[in-house]
Write a protein that holds these residues in place. Sequence first.
Motif, short mmCIF file in Angstrom:
data_model
loop_
_atom_site.label_atom_id
_atom_site.label_comp_id
_atom_site.label_asym_id
_atom_site.label_seq_id
_atom_site.Cartn_x
_atom_site.Cartn_y
_atom_site.Cartn_z
N SER A 162 41.14 -17.38 2.20
CA SER A 162 42.65 -17.66 1.89
C SER A 162 43.31 -19.14 2.86
N PHE A 163 43.11 -18.74 4.46
CA PHE A 163 43.12 -19.10 4.94
C PHE A 163 42.33 -19.97 6.03
N GLU A 164 42.48 -21.18 6.55
CA GLU A 164 41.49 -21.96 7.12
C GLU A 164 41.84 -22.13 8.64
N THR A 165 40.59 -21.39 9.05
CA THR A 165 40.99 -20.95 10.49
C THR A 165 40.50 -21.10 11.58
N ASP A 166 40.48 -20.49 12.50
CA ASP A 166 39.61 -21.26 13.95
C ASP A 166 39.51 -20.37 14.53
N VAL A 167 40.64 -19.55 14.54
CA VAL A 167 41.03 -18.11 15.52
C VAL A 167 41.63 -17.09 14.08
N MET A 168 40.59 -15.54 15.24
CA MET A 168 41.33 -14.75 14.28
C MET A 168 41.24 -13.30 14.92
N ALA A 169 42.61 -12.83 14.95
CA ALA A 169 42.57 -11.73 15.76
C ALA A 169 43.30 -10.33 14.21
N ASP A 208 31.97 -16.39 16.71
CA ASP A 208 31.57 -15.29 17.80
C ASP A 208 32.56 -14.21 17.49
N MET A 209 32.35 -13.01 17.65
CA MET A 209 33.13 -11.95 17.39
C MET A 209 32.76 -10.88 18.54
N ILE A 210 34.34 -10.04 18.85
CA ILE A 210 34.20 -9.72 20.07
C ILE A 210 34.95 -8.51 19.25
N ASP A 211 34.80 -6.82 19.42
CA ASP A 211 35.49 -5.42 19.13
C ASP A 211 35.50 -4.90 20.70
N VAL A 212 37.30 -4.54 20.14
CA VAL A 212 37.64 -3.45 21.11
C VAL A 212 38.56 -2.33 19.96
N ASN A 213 37.69 -0.91 20.20
CA ASN A 213 38.08 -0.30 19.38
C ASN A 213 38.25 1.29 20.00
N VAL A 214 39.51 2.23 19.52
CA VAL A 214 39.45 3.53 19.79
C VAL A 214 38.90 4.31 18.78
N TYR A 215 37.94 4.68 19.03
CA TYR A 215 37.18 5.38 18.01
C TYR A 215 38.82 6.66 17.51
N GLN A 216 39.12 7.66 18.80
CA GLN A 216 39.53 8.65 18.55
C GLN A 216 40.54 8.93 18.57
N GLU A 217 41.16 7.46 19.29
CA GLU A 217 43.00 7.10 17.96
C GLU A 217 42.79 6.34 16.70
N ASN A 218 41.45 6.04 15.73
CA ASN A 218 41.31 5.77 14.84
C ASN A 218 42.05 4.05 15.05
N ILE A 219 42.01 3.84 15.80
CA ILE A 219 42.20 2.36 16.17
C ILE A 219 41.07 1.22 16.44
N HIS A 221 40.07 -2.95 16.72
CA HIS A 221 40.35 -4.69 17.26
C HIS A 221 39.02 -5.60 17.00
N THR A 222 39.49 -6.06 16.11
CA THR A 222 37.98 -7.43 16.41
C THR A 222 38.95 -8.76 16.38
N LYS A 223 37.99 -9.80 17.33
CA LYS A 223 38.52 -11.14 17.35
C LYS A 223 37.91 -12.07 17.45
N CYS A 224 38.30 -12.55 16.44
CA CYS A 224 36.88 -13.94 16.06
C CYS A 224 37.58 -15.23 16.10
N LYS A 225 35.91 -16.19 16.94
CA LYS A 225 36.16 -17.55 17.15
C LYS A 225 35.68 -18.71 16.75
N TYR A 264 40.74 -14.80 23.84
CA TYR A 264 41.13 -14.16 24.58
C TYR A 264 42.00 -13.57 25.56
N GLY A 265 43.41 -14.03 25.06
CA GLY A 265 44.59 -13.58 25.27
C GLY A 265 45.01 -13.43 26.81
N THR A 266 44.92 -15.33 27.49
CA THR A 266 45.13 -15.12 28.77
C THR A 266 44.85 -16.65 28.73
N ASN A 267 45.92 -17.56 29.94
CA ASN A 267 46.13 -18.70 30.42
C ASN A 267 44.83 -18.96 30.98
N ILE A 268 43.77 -20.13 31.25
CA ILE A 268 43.22 -21.07 31.35
C ILE A 268 42.69 -21.49 32.19
#
Length: 269
Positions: A162-169, A208-219, A221-225, A264-268
């Motif tokens: 539904s959205f035209e996207t370059d980056v997704m979190a 390109d996708m990166i996962d950051v998961n905390v399985y024991q907390e049922n959290i 997170h996936t980032k996509c570019k 990446y959530g940081t200034n370059i």
Amino acid sequence: MKLTRDQAIELHGFNNLTKSLSFNMYDICFTKTKEEREAYLKYIDEQYSAERLQKILKDVADIIGAHVLNVAYQDFEPAGASVTMLVSEGPVTHDVPKESFEESPGPLPESLVMQLDKSHITVHTYPEFHPDEGISTFRADVDVSTCGEISPLKALHYLIRSFETDVMAIDYRVRGFTRDKSGHKLFIDHEINSIQNYIPEDVGEQFDMIDVNVYQENIFHTKCKLREFDLNNYLFGYTKDKLTPDEHIEITRRLKIEMDEIFYGTNIV
């Protein structure tokens, strides 16, 4: 412990697990002049007006089988819009299909197959621009929160389209607990390894996708570019053949830095 139709675990009461999906998308554009920036913001306001966002959220409600109780919406000046829906369990006309518990992409609106308990769905948009770099960025935040057996991840497939996207979190979290008849606590009622498994293959191949998961907390997170870069998709009102070679290189550099900083959530520097 996982709950499935095959196990048919009888609960002590209502399944009151809260499942929350946060879908954040970014669209990036190079707007060299004030006129280009104003034209881009006008386009975004028309493309993602409160009226259209209502349509998207109503489709999400249909996909997860929710009954809309109330809608609040607002277009803002100079730009941006918000829509909030309060929804409840829809009429139960079919059993929840076994496939709804599987870790797979959900349906599009024409194939309604699920039901939902008490919940809310919201979307907020945030157009903005860099003061001197010529970059304009549009962000939309969608939150789908449900109670009961069905996961809001089943709406992710439709939201991405539904959205035209370059980056997704994308964030997904299960909170609280429910109990079986013996009083044993259940902190999640379905298996999940990655949000990526809810993204259709043809869409996933574009990012390109990166996962950051905390399985024991049922959290989860996936980032996509977006993988492929075509400068024409980031120019507003003209094409790259109108640029000098040096402009082509410099604008491409600026746009890619913007995408990487968001991803990446940081200034370059």
